[in-house]
Write a protein that holds these residues in place. Sequence first.
Motif, PDB file in Angstrom:
ATOM      1  N   LYS A 203      20.055  20.971  33.674  1.00  0.00           N
ATOM      2  CA  LYS A 203      21.340  20.678  33.422  1.00  0.00           C
ATOM      3  C   LYS A 203      21.565  19.258  34.258  1.00  0.00           C
ATOM      4  CE  LYS A 203      23.398  25.031  32.214  1.00  0.00           C
ATOM      5  NZ  LYS A 203      24.230  26.025  32.787  1.00  0.00           N
ATOM      6  N   LEU A 204      20.916  19.340  35.659  1.00  0.00           N
ATOM      7  CA  LEU A 204      21.288  18.203  36.606  1.00  0.00           C
ATOM      8  C   LEU A 204      20.375  17.041  36.099  1.00  0.00           C
ATOM      9  CD1 LEU A 204      21.212  19.911  40.097  1.00  0.00           C
ATOM     10  CD2 LEU A 204      23.309  19.108  38.886  1.00  0.00           C
ATOM     11  N   ALA A 205      19.165  17.263  35.477  1.00  0.00           N
ATOM     12  CA  ALA A 205      18.378  16.056  35.103  1.00  0.00           C
ATOM     13  C   ALA A 205      19.199  15.380  33.880  1.00  0.00           C
ATOM     14  CB  ALA A 205      17.178  16.669  34.420  1.00  0.00           C
ATOM     15  N   THR A 206      19.954  16.292  33.126  1.00  0.00           N
ATOM     16  CA  THR A 206      20.821  15.630  31.939  1.00  0.00           C
ATOM     17  C   THR A 206      21.987  14.723  32.500  1.00  0.00           C
ATOM     18  OG1 THR A 206      19.970  17.489  30.569  1.00  0.00           O
ATOM     19  CG2 THR A 206      22.075  16.199  29.595  1.00  0.00           C
ATOM     20  N   VAL A 207      22.517  15.411  33.488  1.00  0.00           N
ATOM     21  CA  VAL A 207      23.818  14.933  33.888  1.00  0.00           C
ATOM     22  C   VAL A 207      23.282  13.525  34.759  1.00  0.00           C
ATOM     23  CG1 VAL A 207      25.084  14.915  36.177  1.00  0.00           C
ATOM     24  CG2 VAL A 207      25.008  17.068  34.617  1.00  0.00           C
ATOM     25  N   ILE A 208      22.053  13.498  35.276  1.00  0.00           N
ATOM     26  CA  ILE A 208      21.603  12.123  36.090  1.00  0.00           C
ATOM     27  C   ILE A 208      21.345  11.151  35.128  1.00  0.00           C
ATOM     28  CG2 ILE A 208      19.685  10.831  37.334  1.00  0.00           C
ATOM     29  CD1 ILE A 208      19.835  13.803  38.756  1.00  0.00           C
ATOM     30  N   LYS A 209      21.011  11.412  33.815  1.00  0.00           N
ATOM     31  CA  LYS A 209      20.560  10.662  32.712  1.00  0.00           C
ATOM     32  C   LYS A 209      21.987   9.945  32.330  1.00  0.00           C
ATOM     33  CE  LYS A 209      16.033  12.537  31.393  1.00  0.00           C
ATOM     34  NZ  LYS A 209      15.518  12.999  30.185  1.00  0.00           N
ATOM     35  N   SER A 210      23.086  10.868  32.183  1.00  0.00           N
ATOM     36  CA  SER A 210      24.179  10.191  31.649  1.00  0.00           C
ATOM     37  C   SER A 210      24.757   9.328  32.614  1.00  0.00           C
ATOM     38  CB  SER A 210      25.418  11.533  31.449  1.00  0.00           C
ATOM     39  OG  SER A 210      25.661  11.975  32.605  1.00  0.00           O
ATOM     40  N   LYS A 211      24.537   9.220  33.897  1.00  0.00           N
ATOM     41  CA  LYS A 211      25.235   8.380  35.065  1.00  0.00           C
ATOM     42  C   LYS A 211      26.711   8.422  34.942  1.00  0.00           C
ATOM     43  CE  LYS A 211      21.561   4.890  34.862  1.00  0.00           C
ATOM     44  NZ  LYS A 211      21.165   3.510  34.556  1.00  0.00           N
ATOM     45  N   ASP A 212      27.203   9.681  34.732  1.00  0.00           N
ATOM     46  CA  ASP A 212      28.519  10.126  34.616  1.00  0.00           C
ATOM     47  C   ASP A 212      28.870  10.923  36.006  1.00  0.00           C
ATOM     48  OD1 ASP A 212      31.202  10.462  34.687  1.00  0.00           O
ATOM     49  OD2 ASP A 212      31.132  10.783  32.373  1.00  0.00           O
ATOM     50  N   PRO A 213      29.387  10.679  37.106  1.00  0.00           N
ATOM     51  CA  PRO A 213      29.494  11.589  38.162  1.00  0.00           C
ATOM     52  C   PRO A 213      30.569  12.496  38.288  1.00  0.00           C
ATOM     53  CG  PRO A 213      30.500   9.567  38.903  1.00  0.00           C
ATOM     54  CD  PRO A 213      29.784   9.186  37.378  1.00  0.00           C
ATOM     55  N   TYR A 214      31.365  12.458  36.623  1.00  0.00           N
ATOM     56  CA  TYR A 214      32.513  13.303  36.658  1.00  0.00           C
ATOM     57  C   TYR A 214      32.422  14.287  35.395  1.00  0.00           C
ATOM     58  CZ  TYR A 214      34.385  10.116  39.898  1.00  0.00           C
ATOM     59  OH  TYR A 214      34.189   9.404  41.374  1.00  0.00           O
ATOM     60  N   VAL A 215      31.281  14.581  35.035  1.00  0.00           N
ATOM     61  CA  VAL A 215      30.822  15.634  33.914  1.00  0.00           C
ATOM     62  C   VAL A 215      31.379  17.077  34.371  1.00  0.00           C
ATOM     63  CG1 VAL A 215      28.843  14.323  33.032  1.00  0.00           C
ATOM     64  CG2 VAL A 215      28.716  16.020  34.622  1.00  0.00           C
TER      65      VAL A 215
END
Length: 394
Positions: A203-215
């Motif tokens: 999950k965190l790897a996916t968040v980092i790829k999105s480059k959106d800190p407010y997911v």
Amino acid sequence: MAAAREGAGLGEREPDRWRGRSRQPLARGLKMAGAAGSSLGEGDGGGRVPSAPPAEVEAVAADWMLEFACCCLCRHFGEECPAEFRRWRDVAQALINGLSKIPTHQKKTVYLCQLLIRIAKGKNLECHFENDQRISPLESALSFWTLLEREEIKLEKLHEDIRRLIQIQIVAVHMENGYFKEAAEVLERLFTDSESDKPLRVKLATVIKSKDPYVPLLQSFSYNLLISKIKSYIELFMKENESNFLIQAATKQVESKGLGATALQNKTVNVNENDKRNLETKRRSMKEQQSITSQSPGDIKNSTVRPHSGRKCRVSSVPQSLNSLQNVEKHGDALACGRRRQRWTYKEDLELKSGIREFGVGNWAKILVHGDFNNRTSVMLKDRWRTLCRIEQG
């Protein structure tokens, strides 16, 4: 982790100057007190007063002081008193750095002090507690949380919650500062290849790829939630350590002199004075709002807008107070009149998401006041949020 170290030098490198010196004044004082006690005993005719070895007396006193400093640190962390927290942080750090080795019975106290000191600096990536400059305050805090867990007889759900929150926020803080590459590197250090870690790691790897800190994931497991969980743990720790000698002795002293009632009375007076000031402020705000509301449309037009460059109207000043913003929303036509359509920047989108994260959807006026927007209104914020939601949904 490399950050999980025992012994002296557990904090920032600057306090190393305390090492080897923190006990000397106490030892000298104990020797003088022993000598004075002996002479008094002989002069009294009551015989020589037996004295314990100064080093052992010093060690016992240092234990009491460290436990007391830790309790104060916990209390001020829980009550969110930054100045007092910093003061007791320095005291605790000096005592810890004076230890050549951590006694077994003091490990939990030392680890908790170091954890709180690092959590308090968790958002500051410029602050370093380790020789490895890549290690953030929260990553260093995680190593001490691991040590704390080892000292627990039984691990509760609270322990697992705090561990996961620290891991998530280590990544979140890097992303909030735009360090996406570093966030990916941190992820590799944080998690093993175990199956239990895999879901969160993915999950965190996916968040980092999105480059959106407010997911949603980072909003749900926020820094504020981490602080709240730490406070819950502190409360349990404080209940277990109510028998600290210095706290008991100081409590008896305060009660014997009636200082507690005086302090409570002073606190009550201060609270009443604050209530009066808050009431006066509210009354002034209501009068200002009533004054603005009672103006005629012509007065509002004359005071807030003016013709410019052939357009119908343009806002001449930005309202500074929340009341003014709320009033302007009622006259949204005047604000929107003649305003050029501006493209939303990536930075503005981040500001909007950050504001929603802090104040919640619908509190557009508060978000507008606290955010850094380019000539926007609360109505524009609401419309932009709807647009972002539609984009994310599909």
